[in-house]
Scaffold this active site. Structure first.
Site, mmCIF file in Angstrom:
data_model
loop_
_atom_site.group_PDB
_atom_site.id
_atom_site.type_symbol
_atom_site.label_atom_id
_atom_site.label_comp_id
_atom_site.label_asym_id
_atom_site.label_seq_id
_atom_site.Cartn_x
_atom_site.Cartn_y
_atom_site.Cartn_z
ATOM 1 N N SER A 64 0.824 -1.207 0.000
ATOM 2 C CA SER A 64 0.000 0.000 0.000
ATOM 3 C C SER A 64 0.859 1.258 0.000
ATOM 4 O O SER A 64 0.352 2.353 -0.194
ATOM 5 C CB SER A 64 -0.920 0.004 1.219
ATOM 6 O OG SER A 64 -0.164 -0.164 2.390
ATOM 7 N N HIS B 234 -1.904 -2.437 -6.579
ATOM 8 C CA HIS B 234 -2.496 -2.103 -5.280
ATOM 9 C C HIS B 234 -4.017 -2.232 -5.355
ATOM 10 O O HIS B 234 -4.690 -1.371 -5.916
ATOM 11 C CB HIS B 234 -2.061 -0.678 -4.889
ATOM 12 C CG HIS B 234 -2.516 -0.254 -3.545
ATOM 13 N ND1 HIS B 234 -2.710 1.063 -3.201
ATOM 14 C CD2 HIS B 234 -2.834 -0.977 -2.439
ATOM 15 C CE1 HIS B 234 -3.123 1.129 -1.959
ATOM 16 N NE2 HIS B 234 -3.213 -0.085 -1.478
ATOM 17 N N GLU C 206 -4.669 0.304 -8.375
ATOM 18 C CA GLU C 206 -3.665 1.344 -8.608
ATOM 19 C C GLU C 206 -2.412 0.596 -9.082
ATOM 20 O O GLU C 206 -1.859 -0.230 -8.355
ATOM 21 C CB GLU C 206 -3.413 2.058 -7.268
ATOM 22 C CG GLU C 206 -2.668 3.336 -7.351
ATOM 23 C CD GLU C 206 -2.541 4.022 -5.981
ATOM 24 O OE1 GLU C 206 -2.502 3.337 -4.937
ATOM 25 O OE2 GLU C 206 -2.465 5.256 -5.963
ATOM 26 N N ASN D 69 -3.098 6.433 -1.105
ATOM 27 C CA ASN D 69 -2.834 6.640 0.322
ATOM 28 C C ASN D 69 -2.204 7.994 0.637
ATOM 29 O O ASN D 69 -2.244 8.443 1.777
ATOM 30 C CB ASN D 69 -1.997 5.491 0.880
ATOM 31 C CG ASN D 69 -2.877 4.276 1.068
ATOM 32 O OD1 ASN D 69 -4.065 4.418 1.363
ATOM 33 N ND2 ASN D 69 -2.331 3.089 0.890
HETATM 34 N N1 CAA Z 1 -15.967 -9.149 0.784
HETATM 35 C C1 CAA Z 1 -16.858 -9.316 -0.223
HETATM 36 N N2 CAA Z 1 -17.986 -8.595 -0.357
HETATM 37 C C2 CAA Z 1 -18.210 -7.653 0.578
HETATM 38 C C3 CAA Z 1 -17.349 -7.420 1.653
HETATM 39 C C4 CAA Z 1 -16.184 -8.225 1.741
HETATM 40 N N3 CAA Z 1 -15.285 -8.070 2.715
HETATM 41 N N4 CAA Z 1 -17.857 -6.409 2.396
HETATM 42 C C5 CAA Z 1 -19.007 -6.027 1.807
HETATM 43 N N5 CAA Z 1 -19.223 -6.774 0.717
HETATM 44 C C6 CAA Z 1 -20.352 -6.681 -0.205
HETATM 45 C C7 CAA Z 1 -21.623 -7.014 0.534
HETATM 46 O O1 CAA Z 1 -21.853 -8.399 0.544
HETATM 47 C C8 CAA Z 1 -22.671 -6.287 -0.254
HETATM 48 O O2 CAA Z 1 -23.059 -7.054 -1.366
HETATM 49 P P1 CAA Z 1 -24.605 -7.255 -1.698
HETATM 50 O O3 CAA Z 1 -24.853 -6.220 -2.730
HETATM 51 O O4 CAA Z 1 -24.648 -8.631 -2.154
HETATM 52 O O5 CAA Z 1 -25.379 -7.022 -0.451
HETATM 53 C C9 CAA Z 1 -21.940 -5.050 -0.765
HETATM 54 O O6 CAA Z 1 -20.538 -5.325 -0.632
HETATM 55 C C10 CAA Z 1 -22.300 -3.851 0.065
HETATM 56 O O7 CAA Z 1 -22.079 -4.193 1.444
HETATM 57 P P2 CAA Z 1 -23.023 -3.795 2.644
HETATM 58 O O8 CAA Z 1 -24.436 -3.631 2.135
HETATM 59 O O9 CAA Z 1 -22.783 -4.729 3.764
HETATM 60 O O10 CAA Z 1 -22.455 -2.440 3.182
HETATM 61 P P3 CAA Z 1 -22.132 -1.108 2.412
HETATM 62 O O11 CAA Z 1 -23.165 -0.763 1.414
HETATM 63 O O12 CAA Z 1 -21.786 -0.143 3.470
HETATM 64 O O13 CAA Z 1 -20.794 -1.430 1.617
HETATM 65 C C11 CAA Z 1 -18.452 -1.313 1.582
HETATM 66 C C12 CAA Z 1 -19.667 -1.928 2.247
HETATM 67 C C13 CAA Z 1 -18.396 -1.748 0.116
HETATM 68 C C14 CAA Z 1 -17.234 -1.842 2.305
HETATM 69 C C15 CAA Z 1 -18.591 0.251 1.673
HETATM 70 O O14 CAA Z 1 -18.830 0.624 2.997
HETATM 71 C C16 CAA Z 1 -17.384 0.978 1.172
HETATM 72 O O15 CAA Z 1 -17.218 1.181 -0.019
HETATM 73 N N6 CAA Z 1 -16.509 1.429 2.114
HETATM 74 C C17 CAA Z 1 -15.299 2.129 1.785
HETATM 75 C C18 CAA Z 1 -14.268 1.113 1.393
HETATM 76 C C19 CAA Z 1 -12.957 1.762 1.059
HETATM 77 O O16 CAA Z 1 -12.778 2.959 1.098
HETATM 78 N N7 CAA Z 1 -11.981 0.905 0.719
HETATM 79 C C20 CAA Z 1 -10.667 1.342 0.472
HETATM 80 C C21 CAA Z 1 -9.895 1.210 1.727
HETATM 81 S S1 CAA Z 1 -8.260 1.755 1.510
HETATM 82 C C22 CAA Z 1 -7.455 0.446 0.872
HETATM 83 O O17 CAA Z 1 -7.935 -0.633 0.732
HETATM 84 C C23 CAA Z 1 -6.073 0.699 0.457
HETATM 85 C C24 CAA Z 1 -5.031 0.814 1.485
HETATM 86 O O18 CAA Z 1 -3.891 0.664 1.105
HETATM 87 C C25 CAA Z 1 -5.239 1.189 2.876
#
Ligand code: CAA
Length: 283
Positions: free
Chosen positions: A119, A140, A152, A190
């Site tokens: 990351s 990434h 990315e 990031n």
């Molecule tokens: N694995 C697979 N599917 C998942 C999951 C997981 N861990 N978490 C959620 N889902 C799926 C759910 O099953 C759901 O699918 P359905 O349409 O079948 O219901 C869908 O995603 C939406 O989930 P929820 O309804 O439970 O909840 P939500 O609408 O709040 O979405 C989320 C969850 C997609 C995580 C959303 O909250 C989101 O986009 N959050 C931000 C995530 C983000 O910013 N990620 C980047 C992080 S930074 C990074 O990764 C890089 C780094 O280097 C730090």
């Protein structure tokens, strides 16, 4: 270059997600970790995701079964001798990644591309331990991997156009959108995300607002799917601190200094969702 067999090293949340999308793209996938129990935990998560896809009508049972039959467990790094592509998703530690890439360079066939899901660590430095820096690249993925569209793609100083083109193709095959960036601390994702999270932590540290209030402001006011503190807990506070330190050291600007409250939580073992406590408490 045609990629048929891919190895993912590290069967944690990111590695197992990567293995899932690679197998769904039709590749033969080896999911590797140090112990079989880690691989089995990763595979159990993949099975759960695929069952949900079947129950929601996004995949047929046959498609889900076919994805699983394309996956194999591995606890021996020497299995990399038969793959075209490796994605490394192990702990964020330069020494560990350096040793791993050195070994992979010795084991993998000469045509194989070695990608890191780091990351924030420098791809150029990882590539420099190998004799094939032109075939080393950053890939990434975002968490949760099966859901998030972005990859990315980070070009190290020596990454060739051919390697980039292969990774671009592979990313699209996985149903993702590759975005090309150059190798600088924190890349783009990031460098922008973590200072926002760090600033949200400062708001709590300085008593501007509670974690709940900070998150509500960003969710309802800016349409973020998660507030920055909920997202920090989801990423892991140790990872957030690590990335802030990479930005601070690498860019040398005091605007990247990690918030003392973030340091305190990490020292207390409050690492977010994975440890049961961060800015919020998890059952
Ligand atoms: N694995 C697979 N599917 C998942 C999951 C997981 N861990 N978490 C959620 N889902 C799926 C759910 O099953 C759901 O699918 P359905 O349409 O079948 O219901 C869908 O995603 C939406 O989930 P929820 O309804 O439970 O909840 P939500 O609408 O709040 O979405 C989320 C969850 C997609 C995580 C959303 O909250 C989101 O986009 N959050 C931000 C995530 C983000 O910013 N990620 C980047 C992080 S930074 C990074 O990764 C890089 C780094 O280097 C730090």
């Amino acid at each position: 270059m045609r990629i048929e067999k891919l190895m993912v090293i590290g069967a944690g949340q990111m590695g197992s997600g990567i293995a899932q999308v690679a197998a769904a793209a039709g590749l033969q996938v080896l999911l590797n970790d140090l112990k079989l129990e880690f691989v089995e935990k990763g595979l159990a998560g993949i099975k759960k995701n695929l069952s949900r896809d079947v129950s929601k009508g996004r995949k047929t049972q046959e498609e889900a079964n076919a994805i699983l039959t394309r996956m194999q467990s591995s606890t021996d790094i020497n299995d990399a001798r038969e793959v075209d592509f490796v994605v490394e998703a192990v702990i964020e530690n330069m020494e560990i990644k350096g040793e791993l890439f050195k070994k992979l360079d010795e084991i993998c066939p000469s045509h194989a591309i070695l990608a890191s899901n780091t990351s924030s660590l420098p791809i150029t430095e990882i590539a420099a331990v190998t004799r094939r820096p032109e075939k080393v690249i950053g890939m990434h993925f975002m968490n949760p991997v099966p859901v998030m569209k972005l990859i990315e793609v980070i070009r190290g100083l020596a990454t060739s156009d051919e390697t980039y083109a292969t990774v671009e193709d592979l990313s699209k095959k996985m149903g993702k959108v590759p975005v090309e960036v150059n190798d600088f601390p924190g890349f783009v994702s990031n460098r922008i995300l973590l200072p926002m999270i760090n600033e949200a932590i400062y708001c709590v540290h300085e008593g501007v607002a509670t974690p709940e209030a900070v998150d509500e402001v960003m969710k309802l006011g800016m349409n973020h799917p998660m507030g920055p503190l909920q997202l920090a807990d989801f990423i892991g506070l140790d990872t957030c601190l690590y990335i802030m330190e990479v930005l601070h050291d690498g860019l040398g600007d005091s605007k990247y200094r990690p918030c003392p409250l973030l340091r305190k939580y990490v020292k207390a073992g409050w690492l977010g969702k994975k440890s049961g406590r961060g800015f919020y408490i998890y059952e």
